[in-house]
Design a protein around this motif. Sequence first.
Motif, short mmCIF file in Angstrom:
data_model
loop_
_atom_site.label_atom_id
_atom_site.label_comp_id
_atom_site.label_asym_id
_atom_site.label_seq_id
_atom_site.Cartn_x
_atom_site.Cartn_y
_atom_site.Cartn_z
N THR A 14 0.82 -1.20 0.00
CA THR A 14 0.00 0.00 0.00
C THR A 14 0.86 1.26 0.00
O THR A 14 1.66 1.48 0.92
CB THR A 14 -0.93 0.00 1.22
OG1 THR A 14 -1.69 -1.21 1.23
CG2 THR A 14 -1.87 1.19 1.18
N ASN A 15 0.72 2.04 -1.08
CA ASN A 15 1.35 3.37 -1.20
C ASN A 15 2.88 3.32 -1.24
O ASN A 15 3.51 4.37 -1.05
CB ASN A 15 0.90 4.30 -0.08
CG ASN A 15 -0.58 4.61 -0.16
OD1 ASN A 15 -1.17 4.63 -1.23
ND2 ASN A 15 -1.18 4.86 0.99
N GLU A 16 3.49 2.17 -1.50
CA GLU A 16 4.95 2.15 -1.59
C GLU A 16 5.44 0.89 -2.29
O GLU A 16 4.73 -0.13 -2.35
CB GLU A 16 5.59 2.27 -0.21
CG GLU A 16 5.36 1.08 0.70
CD GLU A 16 6.03 1.26 2.07
OE1 GLU A 16 6.35 2.41 2.42
OE2 GLU A 16 6.22 0.25 2.77
N ARG A 21 8.29 5.64 -1.75
CA ARG A 21 6.97 6.07 -1.30
C ARG A 21 6.26 6.83 -2.42
O ARG A 21 6.70 7.91 -2.84
CB ARG A 21 7.11 6.96 -0.06
CG ARG A 21 5.79 7.43 0.53
CD ARG A 21 5.09 6.33 1.29
NE ARG A 21 3.82 6.77 1.84
CZ ARG A 21 3.02 6.00 2.55
NH1 ARG A 21 3.38 4.74 2.82
NH2 ARG A 21 1.88 6.45 3.03
N GLU A 39 2.20 7.83 -3.33
CA GLU A 39 0.81 7.77 -2.88
C GLU A 39 -0.08 7.21 -4.00
O GLU A 39 -0.11 7.72 -5.11
CB GLU A 39 0.34 9.17 -2.50
CG GLU A 39 -1.01 9.20 -1.81
CD GLU A 39 -0.95 8.66 -0.39
OE1 GLU A 39 -2.00 8.26 0.14
OE2 GLU A 39 0.16 8.65 0.19
N GLY A 40 -0.81 6.12 -3.68
CA GLY A 40 -1.77 5.54 -4.62
C GLY A 40 -1.17 4.64 -5.67
O GLY A 40 -1.86 4.31 -6.64
#
Length: 711
Positions: free
Chosen positions: A154-156, A173, A175-176
């Motif tokens: 998730t997100n990374e 990292r 986002e999304g």
Amino acid sequence: MAVPTQFAYRTSKYIGAVDAAPVYQPLPGFTRPEGNLRCCVYSPCGRYFAWASLERVTVADASIGHVITTLPAENVFELGFSPLGSFIITWQRPSKDENGDAVKNLKVWTVLEGEAPGAEADEYTVVGRFVQKSQTGWNLQYTFDERYCARVVTNEIQFYESQDLATVWNKLRVEGVSDFAVSPGKNHSIAVFVPERKGQPAAVKVYNVPQFDGPVSQKNFFKGDKVQLKWNNEGTTLIVLAQTEVDRSGKSYYGETTLYLLSANGGFDSRIELDKDGPIHDVTWSPNSKEFGVVYGYMPAKTTIFDTRAKATHSFALGPRNTILFSPHGRFVLVAGFGNLAGQMDIYDLEKNYQKICTIEASNASVCEWSPDGKHILTATTSPRLRVDNGVRIWHVTGGLMYNENLQELYHVIWRPQNPTAHPVEDPLHPLPTPHASALEYLGTVKTPSKPAGAYRPPGARGQVTPLAFKREDEGGAAYVSNGSLSLGIGVNGFGKPRKREVPGAELAPEEGDGTATNAADGDEQLSKAALKNKKKRESKKAKDAAEKAAGLTPAPEKSLPGAFPSPSRSPERKDRKGHERNRSRGYVEPRPHSRPERRDAKRHQDQQQQPNLKTPPAPTPTTKSNGVPPPQKAPPKESPPQPDVTVTSPGSAGTPSQDKKTRALLKKLRAIDDLKMRRAGGEKLEGTQIKKMDTEDEVRKELEALGWNE
């Protein structure tokens, strides 16, 4: 003698491995496993061949077929190798332990040769364990040298050193982030994809590992719910095939597709402009990493070769095609049409100015791959897409069938990867190889049609020239044009006129261009269908009233008879407010009103005119009242407009509607009698009721004469 190529296949009962050209025989030393076998795979280096059963995973030497190790992994559904074959990755279905925690179903093993089948699990080196719920994108992605591997959470994006998967080495990292692709080249690059979110455009970003401070290349775009990230072999350029789930323009059921090109160093990024409308069927890099091919457009599709600057260098002829594949050495390109297409494969020689070599008929093929030597093409029909005629066929680049093997419920077939240097570049067209006996046997059973069977044509259309509307674009017909609607599509390419919405019983709207249709106002496009329909009704009513008024047919205003009372059903204000009356459909019928006072007075006045001999008291004169007292003098009334001459006739007088109705009924009966007489004269046997009806002809004629009708 060159090293023979090799392929493996998996059926519902066993797994087989075959040495292909030039020997075409089963792999010596390979014991064919049987039973419920879930999957099989070669390592990218071509050294190992592994398959999974219900109890274990078995790894064999692909050259000789001997088993070198087994892994105690049960119920494995997916297998994979690292690029150099040092690690093997297994995936099992997600499950939970006794405490309700998710079991780590993704395991990475070190391939160790010589392990005994009965060894304990701890004796096998399990490098890492992960929880991986989704089967899509389940495998780890390694760099070309196996130094690093990565997986998405998730997100990374998490990076690990291949020898130590217990510790996260680095994190990217984003986002999304939903997908990524590690470059296969010698530069450690990674491309990540972020779909559209909250009105923000989708983005593809390229980073250098491990410099994650900022992307070196980036492309933002809309219409991107999911993508395919395709690196070239050198890892210098990336193709992004973006796709949406829904086509908002209404031209396709399968969403929209767009193509973008990015360089790994950030020096170039562009959208690839395609000159034919329609979806993108396939895109593939050439092994030389300097060009790629795209198949796109509505059928018949167009195939074009582009360079690394998105410039078209060559376009092939239009045809029903949806697949493009380059040979391992990059000399030949295969353009084919599979799936719901006929299965034709066109082979072109890129070194001879894209000269077409041949066309191969491979109907019902669901798998198509070039052999590592660049001279042969493997096609196969597999289950469950097609459960009959399953088998493997190998074709030579010149179009001849070299090998055929029919199999029952074939699920998977794959070439053994080999380095192109193991098969030196030579003239693949000469000399032509000798086909295997299985190919000759198969060709002997195939019946060649003496006359090509074309499309069915009704007898009335035979011997005539086919209209262009029924021809494909590559056959000289008109190009396909989408009308932007997912409905019937009538009216496109000359197939009939667009169907017009008609209401039963309503007046037909005037045709466009006949001189009677009124031009729509500039704001009509913004009106809804109901508002536009009501507007047309009002305009039609106004035009009709104007025409009647010009012809003198407008009825006189309604006048109340002497002694009549005003109608209680509607006030005078509402009677004069015609423009604000509620619109009604054209089939609306006014309900029959109740008896009104003015109608009763009119009836009484009519009866008095019908009985002139009846003695009635004289009407009082203007100068005398009924009691003999003279009335008071009044001012003379103002002159009023002349009243229309209204003459009321009795129902029994000639020319009344009741007489006309009776006359029409008698004439209808007379026509029926004449029809019966004609049928009897023609020899038809009539019934008794029909004969009795004919006998009433004289009575009918007498009644007509009494009504004043003459022939």
